[in-house]
Design a protein around this motif. Structure first.
Motif, mmCIF file in Angstrom:
data_model
loop_
_atom_site.group_PDB
_atom_site.id
_atom_site.type_symbol
_atom_site.label_atom_id
_atom_site.label_comp_id
_atom_site.label_asym_id
_atom_site.label_seq_id
_atom_site.Cartn_x
_atom_site.Cartn_y
_atom_site.Cartn_z
ATOM 1 N N ALA A 73 -52.205 -81.656 -23.688
ATOM 2 C CA ALA A 73 -51.266 -80.885 -22.915
ATOM 3 C C ALA A 73 -51.486 -81.448 -21.534
ATOM 4 O O ALA A 73 -50.609 -81.950 -20.592
ATOM 5 C CB ALA A 73 -51.360 -79.433 -22.918
ATOM 6 N N ASP A 74 -52.851 -81.517 -20.889
ATOM 7 C CA ASP A 74 -52.932 -81.888 -19.466
ATOM 8 C C ASP A 74 -52.595 -83.259 -19.269
ATOM 9 O O ASP A 74 -52.420 -83.688 -17.988
ATOM 10 C CB ASP A 74 -54.660 -81.744 -19.332
ATOM 11 N N LEU B 229 -50.102 -84.706 -20.900
ATOM 12 C CA LEU B 229 -48.567 -85.118 -20.948
ATOM 13 C C LEU B 229 -47.844 -85.437 -19.612
ATOM 14 O O LEU B 229 -47.044 -86.256 -19.431
ATOM 15 C CB LEU B 229 -48.073 -83.913 -21.700
ATOM 16 N N GLU B 230 -48.120 -84.633 -18.578
ATOM 17 C CA GLU B 230 -47.502 -84.785 -17.159
ATOM 18 C C GLU B 230 -47.906 -86.237 -16.583
ATOM 19 O O GLU B 230 -47.078 -86.535 -15.739
ATOM 20 C CB GLU B 230 -48.009 -83.507 -16.166
ATOM 21 N N ARG C 81 -43.076 -85.474 -26.555
ATOM 22 C CA ARG C 81 -43.296 -84.150 -27.139
ATOM 23 C C ARG C 81 -44.503 -84.756 -28.259
ATOM 24 O O ARG C 81 -44.323 -85.377 -28.957
ATOM 25 C CB ARG C 81 -42.375 -83.691 -27.988
#
Length: 580
Positions: A358-359, A361-362, A399
């Motif tokens: 998740a870290d 993905l940005e 995603r």
């Protein structure tokens, strides 16, 4: 809606017209000491609702003026709260009132739509929001598979005579998306400026390497032991050229040849390439909807987009897995997917690989960002995909779940019209005459010497200048000493386009063509060639045959113009009566 500034004016309005509700700023009411007598006098004609306007609130309608003070308003309202309830229903933000037991006592229409629940399912439900009074908290509202990002404010109030709490929930999903788009756009623009500078200088160096490597190749005979090494050098320069093109692609500076593109047909055409680039332990499946809508894009860039996403999936499945690429028509009803509502062609690239934390993905589309080991990648692949999609007017989203895989979703707008493009003219078969006089304008001394040497070996006479000012001074004294100007675009003192503009006035018959490794001037692809300011442009680093064909075409065009002016057949004798 009517607005008044004083209690007296409000009373005069009420003598001639009726209103469903009176909204009064609490600060105004306290300033004129309107409580309770004046407020009660107004309430006898229409219900009065007091609201609190923070100091930094924007001027505008009730929805922008802070939270209504329900308890204070109820003290002044008549027993019939029908109008008051209608007003709360009309508030565009979600509004929920809970009692002391955290049970929902009231919910407006916006809240029901936000949560996707009926009123009867809300009333009496126990809810608790972790938010302090007077503070703004960010929450996520899940409605099936749709997640809405919201801001929550809480305030004490009185509801039906008992202490309660008012929750105002504002859906900021679209605002957050726009802010993220702006942040990404600004970041890409900043890196694009850096990339442009790198590409300009790097391409000048590549020109030098390419020119001298090809000269060595010409000197090497078939059995020369140096030939394999020279060929490896040329391959390395080609690889450098590809990297600079990627730099320009993600910053949307690479020239695009727009045409109608069938995304499904393009995917089918790449099937054989997949089998060569992807290992046998990856199972590839493609799903293409029949009668796929066309899009307007650069076909070469679309192929690069698909290949980059496929190679990214390959790297995410070192032990093998499933890669699925699907193309389908879709209609976007809301602007939640990063694009405006309308018809789109959607391409989904799914893998069953290791997933993306998740870290990360940005930052996944950031230039030079990579999670691969050192030397395993440049970090330009996904950044290039981002630039290609944005240049085509679409969006790309990712995603991913760690351990389960990743999906990239590309949306490209459906082409509603057609683009008329002229077929690229067939290359002219000609022998290089040589002897033409070329004025070479190039500020990089290494690139200048290499290019001049290449042209001289081809039989051209070359005069070199370091910038546009020098070229102008030379042409003032030697007006007829040049047949063609080959100029770089980005130069100090006087750029190539500005030089061309001045020469169009002083030397209108002198052809000027450009070469560039990067330019802020728009590069337009027209009839198979790139143009800047309407003039033919060759992109650095170029190969020997590319430059000679480029120069040869420009000189041939000049000859044709001269032949037409002399009214004689091209490459033939003068017609009767024409000057010889």
């Amino acid at each position: 809606m009517s607005r008044v500034a004083t209690i007296a004016e409000a009373r005069r309005r009420l003598e001639t017209a009726s209103y469903d509700t009176i909204l009064m700023n609490l600060a105004f009411a306290q300033a004129i000491d309107a409580l309770p007598d004046d407020l009660q006098a107004l309430a006898s004609a229409s219900p009065v609702l007091l609201y609190n306007q923070p100091a930094d609130a924007r001027a505008g309608g009730p929805a922008e003026l802070g939270l209504p003070l329900i308890g204070s308003a109820k003290q002044a309202l008549p027993r019939d709260y029908r109008h008051f309830g209608q007003l709360l229903e009309a508030v565009p933000d979600a509004l929920i009132v809970t009692n002391q037991d955290n049970e929902v006592a009231f919910v407006n229409r916006a809240a029901r739509e936000l949560f996707g629940k009926a009123r009867d399912d809300f009333i009496g439900e126990r809810v608790s929001f972790a938010v302090r009074e007077g503070e703004i908290s960010e929450i996520e509202v899940y409605r099936g598979k749709v997640v809405r990002r919201c801001e929550l404010r809480a305030s004490r109030c009185t509801w039906e005579g008992a202490p309660a709490q008012l929750h105002l929930i504002q859906d900021v999903t679209e605002q957050k998306r726009l802010n993220e788009e702006l942040r990404q756009s600004q970041k890409m623009e900043a890196v694009g400026v850096l990339a442009g500078g790198i590409a300009h200088d790097f391409n000048n160096l590549l020109v030098v390497m390419m020119v001298y490597a090809e000269m060595l190749r010409e000197e090497c005979q078939g059995d020369d032991p140096r030939l394999p090494d020279v060929m490896e050098l040329i391959k390395a320069v080609d690889r450098g050229r590809d990297l600079t093109r990627q730099l320009l692609a993600f910053s949307r500076k690479q020239p695009a040849t727009l045409a109608l593109v069938d995304l499904g047909a393009t995917l089918w055409d790449l099937q054989k390439m997949f089998s060569r680039l992807l290992p046998s332990n990856i199972d590839i499946s493609t799903e293409v909807e029949q009668q796929c809508w066309p899009v307007i894009a650069d076909r070469v860039q679309i192929e690069q987009l698909i290949m980059n996403l496929a190679l990214n999936a390959r790297d995410a499945m070192p032990s093998g897995g499933q890669l699925t690429i699907a193309v389908a028509n879709t209609t976007i009803q809301r602007s939640d997917e990063g694009v405006e509502p309308g018809d789109y062609v959607m391409m989904t690239v799914r893998d069953t690989g290791i997933g993306i934390p998740a870290d990360d993905l940005e930052r996944i589309f950031d230039p030079f960002f990579t999670t691969k080991v050192r030397g395993g990648g440049t970090g330009l692949g996904l950044a290039t995909c981002y630039g290609i999609v944005k240049q085509a007017g679409g969006s790309i989203a990712v995603r991913s779940v760690v351990g389960e895989g990743t999906s990239f979703v590309v949306l490209l707008p459906r082409a509603n019209g057609t683009i008329q493009t002229e077929a690229a003219p067939a290359p002219l078969v000609r022998e290089t005459r040589g002897g033409e006089r070329i004025l070479l304008v190039e500020d990089n001394s290494l690139a200048q010497r290499a290019t001049a040497s290449m042209l001289q070996r081809a039989g051209y006479s070359v005069q070199s200048m370091a910038n546009g000012e020098e070229a102008l001074r030379f042409l003032r004294d030697h007006a007829d000493a040049v047949d063609l100007v080959l100029s770089d675009v980005v130069m100090p003192q006087l750029s190539g386009p500005e030089l061309a503009r001045q020469l169009s006035l002083s030397h209108p018959d002198l052809p000027v063509v450009f070469m560039t490794g990067y330019s802020n001037d728009p590069i337009i692809a027209d009839a198979g060639e790139n143009r800047i300011g309407g003039r033919p442009t060759i992109m650095k680093p170029f190969k020997r045959e590319e430059l000679l064909a480029f120069i040869g075409d420009a000189i041939e065009r000049k000859r044709r113009v001269e032949d037409r002016r002399l009214d004689r057949p091209i490459n033939g004798p003068p017609t009767a009566g024409a000057p010889s």
